[in-house]
Motif scaffolding. Structure first.
Motif, PDB file in Angstrom:
ATOM      1  N   VAL A 297       0.854  -1.187   0.000  1.00 39.68           N
ATOM      2  CA  VAL A 297       0.000   0.000   0.000  1.00 39.68           C
ATOM      3  C   VAL A 297       0.887   1.232   0.000  1.00 39.68           C
ATOM      4  O   VAL A 297       1.735   1.403   0.884  1.00 39.68           O
ATOM      5  N   GLU A 298       0.692   2.082  -1.025  1.00 36.80           N
ATOM      6  CA  GLU A 298       1.387   3.354  -1.137  1.00 36.80           C
ATOM      7  C   GLU A 298       0.345   4.485  -1.151  1.00 36.80           C
ATOM      8  O   GLU A 298      -0.866   4.224  -1.309  1.00 36.80           O
ATOM      9  N   PRO A 299       0.748   5.741  -0.974  1.00 38.05           N
ATOM     10  CA  PRO A 299      -0.228   6.842  -0.893  1.00 38.05           C
ATOM     11  C   PRO A 299      -1.230   6.878  -2.044  1.00 38.05           C
ATOM     12  O   PRO A 299      -2.426   7.163  -1.833  1.00 38.05           O
ATOM     13  N   GLU A 300      -0.803   6.598  -3.269  1.00 40.20           N
ATOM     14  CA  GLU A 300      -1.712   6.665  -4.412  1.00 40.20           C
ATOM     15  C   GLU A 300      -2.785   5.583  -4.364  1.00 40.20           C
ATOM     16  O   GLU A 300      -3.834   5.697  -5.032  1.00 40.20           O
ATOM     17  N   ASP A 301      -2.556   4.505  -3.578  1.00 42.16           N
ATOM     18  CA  ASP A 301      -3.535   3.416  -3.510  1.00 42.16           C
ATOM     19  C   ASP A 301      -4.790   3.809  -2.740  1.00 42.16           C
ATOM     20  O   ASP A 301      -5.809   3.101  -2.820  1.00 42.16           O
ATOM     21  N   TYR A 302      -4.757   4.904  -2.013  1.00 44.06           N
ATOM     22  CA  TYR A 302      -5.945   5.380  -1.298  1.00 44.06           C
ATOM     23  C   TYR A 302      -6.885   6.141  -2.233  1.00 44.06           C
ATOM     24  O   TYR A 302      -8.025   6.442  -1.870  1.00 44.06           O
ATOM     25  N   GLU A 303      -6.422   6.430  -3.444  1.00 40.44           N
ATOM     26  CA  GLU A 303      -7.204   7.275  -4.358  1.00 40.44           C
ATOM     27  C   GLU A 303      -7.850   6.503  -5.497  1.00 40.44           C
ATOM     28  O   GLU A 303      -8.660   7.063  -6.242  1.00 40.44           O
ATOM     29  N   VAL A 304      -7.500   5.212  -5.662  1.00 39.15           N
ATOM     30  CA  VAL A 304      -8.056   4.424  -6.763  1.00 39.15           C
ATOM     31  C   VAL A 304      -8.550   3.087  -6.242  1.00 39.15           C
ATOM     32  O   VAL A 304      -8.179   2.650  -5.149  1.00 39.15           O
ATOM     33  N   ASP A 305      -9.376   2.435  -7.067  1.00 42.99           N
ATOM     34  CA  ASP A 305      -9.836   1.099  -6.694  1.00 42.99           C
ATOM     35  C   ASP A 305      -8.929   0.061  -7.344  1.00 42.99           C
ATOM     36  O   ASP A 305      -7.895   0.392  -7.926  1.00 42.99           O
ATOM     37  N   SER A 306      -9.340  -1.200  -7.267  1.00 44.39           N
ATOM     38  CA  SER A 306      -8.509  -2.289  -7.783  1.00 44.39           C
ATOM     39  C   SER A 306      -8.360  -2.244  -9.296  1.00 44.39           C
ATOM     40  O   SER A 306      -7.452  -2.868  -9.852  1.00 44.39           O
ATOM     41  N   SER A 312     -14.176   8.221  -4.671  1.00 40.30           N
ATOM     42  CA  SER A 312     -14.537   9.420  -3.911  1.00 40.30           C
ATOM     43  C   SER A 312     -14.481   9.172  -2.420  1.00 40.30           C
ATOM     44  O   SER A 312     -14.329  10.109  -1.631  1.00 40.30           O
ATOM     45  N   GLU A 313     -14.577   7.896  -2.028  1.00 40.68           N
ATOM     46  CA  GLU A 313     -14.526   7.554  -0.612  1.00 40.68           C
ATOM     47  C   GLU A 313     -13.375   6.568  -0.348  1.00 40.68           C
ATOM     48  O   GLU A 313     -13.100   5.676  -1.154  1.00 40.68           O
ATOM     49  N   LEU A 314     -12.751   6.708   0.813  1.00 41.01           N
ATOM     50  CA  LEU A 314     -11.594   5.894   1.172  1.00 41.01           C
ATOM     51  C   LEU A 314     -11.931   4.412   1.225  1.00 41.01           C
ATOM     52  O   LEU A 314     -11.121   3.556   0.845  1.00 41.01           O
ATOM     53  N   LYS A 315     -13.131   4.094   1.681  1.00 42.63           N
ATOM     54  CA  LYS A 315     -13.514   2.694   1.847  1.00 42.63           C
ATOM     55  C   LYS A 315     -13.549   1.925   0.528  1.00 42.63           C
ATOM     56  O   LYS A 315     -13.478   0.696   0.506  1.00 42.63           O
ATOM     57  N   ASP A 316     -13.657   2.645  -0.590  1.00 41.83           N
ATOM     58  CA  ASP A 316     -13.717   1.999  -1.902  1.00 41.83           C
ATOM     59  C   ASP A 316     -12.336   1.849  -2.545  1.00 41.83           C
ATOM     60  O   ASP A 316     -12.230   1.299  -3.644  1.00 41.83           O
ATOM     61  N   SER A 317     -11.306   2.298  -1.873  1.00 41.56           N
ATOM     62  CA  SER A 317      -9.958   2.278  -2.462  1.00 41.56           C
ATOM     63  C   SER A 317      -9.344   0.884  -2.401  1.00 41.56           C
ATOM     64  O   SER A 317      -9.729   0.038  -1.587  1.00 41.56           O
ATOM     65  N   ALA A 319      -6.396   0.364  -1.412  1.00 41.41           N
ATOM     66  CA  ALA A 319      -5.632   0.316  -0.164  1.00 41.41           C
ATOM     67  C   ALA A 319      -6.462  -0.323   0.938  1.00 41.41           C
ATOM     68  O   ALA A 319      -5.993  -1.228   1.650  1.00 41.41           O
ATOM     69  N   VAL A 320      -7.713   0.123   1.077  1.00 39.54           N
ATOM     70  CA  VAL A 320      -8.591  -0.421   2.119  1.00 39.54           C
ATOM     71  C   VAL A 320      -8.912  -1.884   1.824  1.00 39.54           C
ATOM     72  O   VAL A 320      -8.986  -2.718   2.735  1.00 39.54           O
ATOM     73  N   GLU A 321      -9.060  -2.221   0.556  1.00 38.66           N
ATOM     74  CA  GLU A 321      -9.342  -3.609   0.176  1.00 38.66           C
ATOM     75  C   GLU A 321      -8.206  -4.534   0.641  1.00 38.66           C
ATOM     76  O   GLU A 321      -8.459  -5.619   1.173  1.00 38.66           O
ATOM     77  N   ARG A 322      -7.002  -4.097   0.447  1.00 40.16           N
ATOM     78  CA  ARG A 322      -5.849  -4.908   0.842  1.00 40.16           C
ATOM     79  C   ARG A 322      -5.698  -4.949   2.362  1.00 40.16           C
ATOM     80  O   ARG A 322      -5.374  -6.004   2.944  1.00 40.16           O
ATOM     81  N   LYS A 350      -8.676  -6.289  10.239  1.00 43.60           N
ATOM     82  CA  LYS A 350      -9.474  -7.296  10.927  1.00 43.60           C
ATOM     83  C   LYS A 350      -9.085  -7.317  12.407  1.00 43.60           C
ATOM     84  O   LYS A 350      -7.936  -6.999  12.757  1.00 43.60           O
ATOM     85  N   PRO A 351     -10.000  -7.723  13.281  1.00 46.20           N
ATOM     86  CA  PRO A 351      -9.686  -7.762  14.720  1.00 46.20           C
ATOM     87  C   PRO A 351      -8.496  -8.642  15.060  1.00 46.20           C
ATOM     88  O   PRO A 351      -7.759  -8.359  16.006  1.00 46.20           O
ATOM     89  N   ASN A 352      -8.284  -9.732  14.311  1.00 43.59           N
ATOM     90  CA  ASN A 352      -7.185 -10.652  14.620  1.00 43.59           C
ATOM     91  C   ASN A 352      -5.941 -10.390  13.764  1.00 43.59           C
ATOM     92  O   ASN A 352      -4.991 -11.174  13.784  1.00 43.59           O
ATOM     93  N   CYS A 353      -5.921  -9.316  13.015  1.00 40.21           N
ATOM     94  CA  CYS A 353      -4.749  -8.962  12.209  1.00 40.21           C
ATOM     95  C   CYS A 353      -3.648  -8.420  13.119  1.00 40.21           C
ATOM     96  O   CYS A 353      -3.915  -7.587  13.996  1.00 40.21           O
ATOM     97  N   VAL A 354      -2.416  -8.874  12.902  1.00 38.32           N
ATOM     98  CA  VAL A 354      -1.284  -8.379  13.680  1.00 38.32           C
ATOM     99  C   VAL A 354      -0.797  -7.077  13.056  1.00 38.32           C
ATOM    100  O   VAL A 354      -0.505  -7.018  11.861  1.00 38.32           O
ATOM    101  N   LEU A 355      -0.697  -6.038  13.876  1.00 39.71           N
ATOM    102  CA  LEU A 355      -0.216  -4.738  13.413  1.00 39.71           C
ATOM    103  C   LEU A 355       1.213  -4.536  13.917  1.00 39.71           C
ATOM    104  O   LEU A 355       1.482  -4.641  15.118  1.00 39.71           O
TER     105      LEU A 355
END
Length: 581
Positions: A297-306, A312-317, A319-322, A350-355
């Motif tokens: 995930v790079e900054p430009e991935d927040y602005e486009v979909d797959s 127009s919304e972050l949730k559709d990017s 980046a969020v998908e990944r 996800k709740p069980n994802c390690v950060l």
């Protein structure tokens, strides 16, 4: 009748027998029985008999026609008295007649003269040989004094070098054979989940090398140094090879769900935020070698979909998908934006994802991850740069944050890669990094800046850059330092230049990451001033020596250990320098 010397073409065959009351022997010619005698012009048949005891003159009846008897040298060795007799044919009798005293004296005089001539010739030969050797030695010394290699030495040296090259070819073939065996062993180890490096196996290899040195009369450590170099290549070669994947913790519910899911759904997914940076690329290389499904995930991935269409919304990017699909999320961005990236990324995990993060500061980022993400948290700090060829023996600091059980697979995976994982608290890490990183980088930068200040032309700056003349003068100054340097200072200067070949923003962030770091820099400057004062104010230098002794005690046994260890390192460093042509 005069004395007849032994003829070299005759051979004596001694046969003991009884004939007419005498002990007799028979002799024959070396070649045919009929032999031409040049003295008499006769063909002589050798089949005569004569007494073995010839102290008195005796007569033996000839069985056949007889010619002149000539004695062979080997027979004279057995019966030396024969040379004082002459033997001749008298009708049907063979006569053994003693020589006269005068004849014996003449014979002895002739023998003495011949012997003297032989000895004189031998002596002359020896003197000629000695003179030739002395002349050759003198010529060799003159050639060597003039820096010339004598012709015979050139030929011998060429031959030896050819033999050395052939041995090198054999060594190269054996090294290739060894590397092929290592490759097969690595494939088996990967199948069973064994790491790329084994401390036990390495110890066994080096112990075997020490034994080989003794058995083959090799210099101490020669075989072990070669084995260490081979091991390093093996570790580096498998840095992008195949690794087993560490088992990940799953709850009973997760295990049941994965049992009915497809293989693609159960693979461990890793997303690296900032994955196109140096450390991000390195992490991706290793994780993909262990069959992790890695995305970036790079900054430009927040602005486009797959499909690379603007959103127009972050949730559709994309980046969020990944991020939403990740089992492990790694923050690999500069320190100054780490906090903001954590806040952006955490809500979509996800709740069980390690950060995790891989910044050089730990206490604050770990706390920020704990606050932003309710799931497992593990802070990481790789203590090496992205130009590292292999993780083997490299240190990675791990700072547990939450749910260590779910994070354990990451620690095990790093160990499989060959890394040495050190677990500590964020506060312990940051305290140590102030010295290991911030202070070290600060002193290196100050030293480099100071070297630049020593070159007058390097003080001329145009539009934020050195002039061409200043750059040339600086390169010339550094080159001269290297020419006059011992291996240890060469290494030190190399480490200074290494730092200035990298991103200044990174080092600025590391040094100024906290107020505590800046306070430590000031304390260092104050300590340097105190050390200088002991040299300028106290002419006896007692304070300087006393402070030196106290610090030696502070290091304890490690001082001597460091001295020995550094000597080995410097020897290896010296081996890498090419000879000046």
């Amino acid at each position: 009748m005069s004395y007849i010397p032994p003829h070299p073409d005759l051979r004596l065959i001694v046969k003991a027998s009884k004939k007419n009351g005498y002990n007799v022997c028979t002799y024959t010619p070396k070649y045919p029985e009929e032999y031409y005698n040049p003295r008499t012009g006769e063909m002589i048949h050798y089949g005569n008999m004569f007494p073995t005891n010839i102290k008195s003159v005796g007569y033996i009846e000839n069985r056949q026609r007889c010619g002149l008897i000539i004695f062979y040298p080997e027979f004279l060795k057995i019966y030396p008295a024969l040379k004082y007799y002459r033997v001749y044919r008298d009708y049907s009798m063979t006569v053994y007649e003693p020589l006269t005293e005068e004849e014996i004296q003449q014979m002895q005089a002739a023998e003495a003269e011949a012997k003297a001539q032989q000895e004189a010739e031998l002596k002359a030969q020896q003197e000629r040989k000695k003179a030739a050797e002395q002349a050759a030695a003198q010529k060799r010394a003159q050639d060597l004094a003039a820096g010339k290699l004598p012709a015979e030495d050139k030929a011998r040296l060429k031959q030896l070098r050819s033999q050395i090259d052939k041995v090198d070819e054999q060594i190269a073939a054996l090294l290739k054979q060894r590397l092929d065996l290592v490759e097969k062993a690595a494939e088996i180890k990967a199948q069973v989940g064994e790491g790329v490096a084994s401390a036990v196996r390495e110890e066994q290899i080096l112990a075997h090398g020490a034994k080989l040195e003794v058995n083959h009369g090799l210099p101490a450590s020669l075989m072990q140094d070669l084995q260490r170099r081979i091991l390093r290549h093996s570790y580096n070669a498998h840095g992008s090879g195949k690794f087993a994947q560490a088992p990940r913790y799953t709850s009973n519910a997760e295990a049941s769900a994965s049992a009915s899911a497809s293989a693609s759904d159960t693979s461990t997914k890793v997303v690296i935020v900032g994955g196109n940076g140096g450390m991000g690329r390195m992490m991706r290389l290793y994780l993909e070698a262990a069959a992790y499904e890695v995305s970036v995930v790079e900054p430009e991935d927040y602005e486009v979909d797959s499909k690379h269409k603007a959103v127009s919304e972050l949730k559709d990017s994309v980046a969020v998908e990944r991020l939403a699909a990740a089992d492990w999320c790694i923050i690999a961005v500069p320190i100054n934006v780490t906090a903001d990236v954590i806040k952006t990324v955490a809500p979509w995990l996800k709740p069980n994802c390690v950060l995790s993060d891989i910044t050089s500061v730990k206490a604050q980022p770990v706390q920020q991850m704990l606050e932003a993400h309710a799931g497992p948290v593990l802070g990481l700090h790789p203590m090496f740069g992205p130009d590292t060829y292999s993780l083997v023996k490299q240190v990675v600091v791990a700072v547990p944050g939450r749910d260590e059980q779910r994070c354990q697979f990451i620690i095990e995976q790093l160990k499989m890669f060959g890394a040495q994982v050190v677990v500590c608290t964020g506060e312990e890490h940051d305290e140590a990094m102030r010295v290991i990183q911030a202070l070290r980088h600060f002193t290196t930068i100050v030293y480099g800046n100071f070297l630049r200040s020593l070159v007058p032309d390097a003080q001329k700056i145009v539009k934020g850059k050195l002039t061409k003349k200043g750059q040339t003068a600086g390169a010339k100054f550094v080159k001269r330092l290297l020419e006059l340097s011992s291996p240890i200072y060469h290494l030190e200067l190399m480490m200074v230049g290494r730092l200035f070949a990298q991103d200044p923003n990174l080092y600025c962030d590391i040094i100024s990451a906290s107020q505590a770091n800046l306070e430590l820099m000031q304390r260092y400057i104050d300590s340097a001033q105190e050390s200088l004062d002991t040299l300028t104010k106290d002419q006896s230098k007692e304070d300087f020596v006393q402070q030196f002794a106290l610090t030696t005690q502070f290091f304890g046994d490690q001082a001597d250990a460091f001295l020995k260890e550094s000597a080995k390192i410097l020897a290896m460093v010296q081996d890498t320098y090419p000879l000046q042509k």
